[in-house]
Design a protein around this motif. Sequence first.
Motif, PDB file in Angstrom:
ATOM      1  N   VAL A 186       0.830  -1.201   0.000  1.00  0.00           N
ATOM      2  CA  VAL A 186       0.000   0.000   0.000  1.00  0.00           C
ATOM      3  C   VAL A 186       0.868   1.256   0.000  1.00  0.00           C
ATOM      4  N   LYS A 187       1.906   1.269   0.814  1.00  0.00           N
ATOM      5  CA  LYS A 187       2.789   2.439   0.871  1.00  0.00           C
ATOM      6  C   LYS A 187       3.463   2.683  -0.478  1.00  0.00           C
ATOM      7  N   ILE A 188       3.936   1.614  -1.110  1.00  0.00           N
ATOM      8  CA  ILE A 188       4.590   1.751  -2.409  1.00  0.00           C
ATOM      9  C   ILE A 188       3.591   2.206  -3.462  1.00  0.00           C
ATOM     10  N   LEU A 189       2.384   1.651  -3.433  1.00  0.00           N
ATOM     11  CA  LEU A 189       1.357   2.017  -4.410  1.00  0.00           C
ATOM     12  C   LEU A 189       0.969   3.484  -4.285  1.00  0.00           C
ATOM     13  N   LEU A 190       0.763   3.957  -3.081  1.00  0.00           N
ATOM     14  CA  LEU A 190       0.397   5.361  -2.890  1.00  0.00           C
ATOM     15  C   LEU A 190       1.504   6.288  -3.358  1.00  0.00           C
ATOM     16  N   SER A 191       2.729   5.850  -3.211  1.00  0.00           N
ATOM     17  CA  SER A 191       3.868   6.638  -3.681  1.00  0.00           C
ATOM     18  C   SER A 191       4.009   6.578  -5.201  1.00  0.00           C
ATOM     19  N   SER A 192       3.705   5.414  -5.777  1.00  0.00           N
ATOM     20  CA  SER A 192       3.865   5.225  -7.225  1.00  0.00           C
ATOM     21  C   SER A 192       2.731   5.863  -8.022  1.00  0.00           C
ATOM     22  N   GLY A 193       1.507   5.722  -7.535  1.00  0.00           N
ATOM     23  CA  GLY A 193       0.350   6.275  -8.228  1.00  0.00           C
ATOM     24  C   GLY A 193      -0.444   5.253  -9.007  1.00  0.00           C
ATOM     25  N   PHE A 194       0.212   4.165  -9.418  1.00  0.00           N
ATOM     26  CA  PHE A 194      -0.462   3.108 -10.172  1.00  0.00           C
ATOM     27  C   PHE A 194       0.455   1.898 -10.240  1.00  0.00           C
ATOM     28  N   ILE A 229      -7.869   4.138  -3.502  1.00  0.00           N
ATOM     29  CA  ILE A 229      -7.231   3.200  -4.419  1.00  0.00           C
ATOM     30  C   ILE A 229      -8.319   2.428  -5.165  1.00  0.00           C
ATOM     31  N   ALA A 230      -8.250   2.452  -6.495  1.00  0.00           N
ATOM     32  CA  ALA A 230      -9.190   1.700  -7.320  1.00  0.00           C
ATOM     33  C   ALA A 230      -8.479   0.502  -7.937  1.00  0.00           C
ATOM     34  N   TYR A 231      -9.249  -0.569  -8.163  1.00  0.00           N
ATOM     35  CA  TYR A 231      -8.700  -1.786  -8.766  1.00  0.00           C
ATOM     36  C   TYR A 231      -9.684  -2.320  -9.793  1.00  0.00           C
ATOM     37  N   SER A 232      -9.199  -2.629 -10.976  1.00  0.00           N
ATOM     38  CA  SER A 232     -10.056  -3.203 -12.023  1.00  0.00           C
ATOM     39  C   SER A 232      -9.169  -3.637 -13.185  1.00  0.00           C
ATOM     40  N   LYS A 233      -9.794  -4.099 -14.267  1.00  0.00           N
ATOM     41  CA  LYS A 233      -9.047  -4.384 -15.502  1.00  0.00           C
ATOM     42  C   LYS A 233      -8.889  -3.066 -16.254  1.00  0.00           C
ATOM     43  N   CYS A 234      -7.868  -2.325 -15.903  1.00  0.00           N
ATOM     44  CA  CYS A 234      -7.724  -0.977 -16.450  1.00  0.00           C
ATOM     45  C   CYS A 234      -6.474  -0.778 -17.291  1.00  0.00           C
ATOM     46  N   PHE A 235      -5.583  -1.766 -17.365  1.00  0.00           N
ATOM     47  CA  PHE A 235      -4.366  -1.649 -18.154  1.00  0.00           C
ATOM     48  C   PHE A 235      -4.208  -2.856 -19.077  1.00  0.00           C
ATOM     49  N   GLN A 264      -6.070   7.647  -6.068  1.00  0.00           N
ATOM     50  CA  GLN A 264      -6.892   8.849  -6.238  1.00  0.00           C
ATOM     51  C   GLN A 264      -6.082   9.986  -6.851  1.00  0.00           C
ATOM     52  N   GLU A 265      -4.810  10.056  -6.538  1.00  0.00           N
ATOM     53  CA  GLU A 265      -3.954  11.107  -7.085  1.00  0.00           C
ATOM     54  C   GLU A 265      -3.885  11.037  -8.604  1.00  0.00           C
ATOM     55  N   PHE A 266      -3.760   9.823  -9.153  1.00  0.00           N
ATOM     56  CA  PHE A 266      -3.543   9.679 -10.589  1.00  0.00           C
ATOM     57  C   PHE A 266      -4.802   9.366 -11.384  1.00  0.00           C
ATOM     58  N   ALA A 299      -2.378  15.734 -19.071  1.00  0.00           N
ATOM     59  CA  ALA A 299      -2.698  14.441 -18.461  1.00  0.00           C
ATOM     60  C   ALA A 299      -1.710  13.373 -18.914  1.00  0.00           C
ATOM     61  N   TYR A 300      -1.456  13.348 -20.215  1.00  0.00           N
ATOM     62  CA  TYR A 300      -0.513  12.348 -20.730  1.00  0.00           C
ATOM     63  C   TYR A 300       0.901  12.589 -20.203  1.00  0.00           C
ATOM     64  N   ALA A 301       1.300  13.841 -20.154  1.00  0.00           N
ATOM     65  CA  ALA A 301       2.644  14.171 -19.673  1.00  0.00           C
ATOM     66  C   ALA A 301       2.853  13.712 -18.237  1.00  0.00           C
ATOM     67  N   ALA A 302       1.822  13.864 -17.402  1.00  0.00           N
ATOM     68  CA  ALA A 302       1.944  13.459 -15.999  1.00  0.00           C
ATOM     69  C   ALA A 302       2.116  11.955 -15.874  1.00  0.00           C
ATOM     70  N   ILE A 303       1.331  11.200 -16.649  1.00  0.00           N
ATOM     71  CA  ILE A 303       1.442   9.742 -16.607  1.00  0.00           C
ATOM     72  C   ILE A 303       2.780   9.293 -17.174  1.00  0.00           C
ATOM     73  N   ARG A 304       3.162   9.846 -18.301  1.00  0.00           N
ATOM     74  CA  ARG A 304       4.425   9.473 -18.940  1.00  0.00           C
ATOM     75  C   ARG A 304       5.607   9.738 -18.015  1.00  0.00           C
ATOM     76  N   GLU A 305       5.613  10.901 -17.404  1.00  0.00           N
ATOM     77  CA  GLU A 305       6.716  11.252 -16.503  1.00  0.00           C
ATOM     78  C   GLU A 305       6.825  10.266 -15.342  1.00  0.00           C
ATOM     79  N   ARG A 306       5.671   9.886 -14.784  1.00  0.00           N
ATOM     80  CA  ARG A 306       5.693   8.965 -13.650  1.00  0.00           C
ATOM     81  C   ARG A 306       6.126   7.568 -14.101  1.00  0.00           C
ATOM     82  N   VAL A 307       5.653   7.111 -15.247  1.00  0.00           N
ATOM     83  CA  VAL A 307       6.072   5.802 -15.752  1.00  0.00           C
ATOM     84  C   VAL A 307       7.586   5.759 -15.918  1.00  0.00           C
ATOM     85  N   LEU A 308       8.144   6.773 -16.534  1.00  0.00           N
ATOM     86  CA  LEU A 308       9.586   6.784 -16.778  1.00  0.00           C
ATOM     87  C   LEU A 308      10.390   6.922 -15.492  1.00  0.00           C
TER      88      LEU A 308
END
Length: 233
Positions: free
Chosen positions: A10-18, A70-76, A85-87, A206-215
């Motif tokens: 949970v701690k890692i997930l909240l820090s990671s965002g997804f 925190i949400a969970y589903s078939k989303c990726f 919630q942050e992301f 929106a895309y830039a925020a996700i891309r930056e976090r993924v990288l």
Amino acid sequence: MVLNNFNDFVKILLSSGFSIGGGNDEGIYAIVDYDWQNVPPGSPVIWHTGDSDTDPWEWRIRVLKECDGIAYSKCFFKKSGFITQEFYPYFLALRRGGLEFKDEYTDGLISHNTKRIYDIICEYGELPVHEMKAYGGFGREDKSKFDAALTELQMRLYLTICGTRRRMNAQGKEYGWETTIFCTTERFWENTDVFARAARLNEADAYAAIRERVLKLNPAAGEQKIRRFAYGR
């Protein structure tokens, strides 16, 4: 942070965002980056043991029951995943683009089977899978159509998992395995600022925020995979 148990997750997930749910075969990011067949030697985190503290399979529903935001589903990639919630607003801004369900259906972007399921959930608020099938008139011969439509609703962030429930017999007693319960994402994020934040975002930001976090999480992630991860298509 070392991953030893549910609290660490949970701690890692909240820090990671997804995080992708099980394994990282898509080359993006998964907190538990191995599947049940490839558990690292000596790891306390092992799939399908039934231990709620160290079994990632148990964490999917435990997160929903015990953690806010925190949400969970078939989303990726039509596979399971977690979004905080942050992301969530960033993914909403890309997946739904400010459109309403009725608009997408009118434009022919959503199938009739998908609309049948969505309308049922909107009517009842939340439902387990077997009741969704029954109320929607989906028989055994419709399994593939139902599964595809339910996955589409999750990928577009119209529905999300909100818990589990066992079936009830005629005497009102529970029986059998637990079945997954779904609700609309609006209901899941009720009383939060998730949708208001999404409405203020433009696509590029929106895309830039996700891309930056993924990288940041995985510098080796490929651009095409990142786009599919973010947009869901």
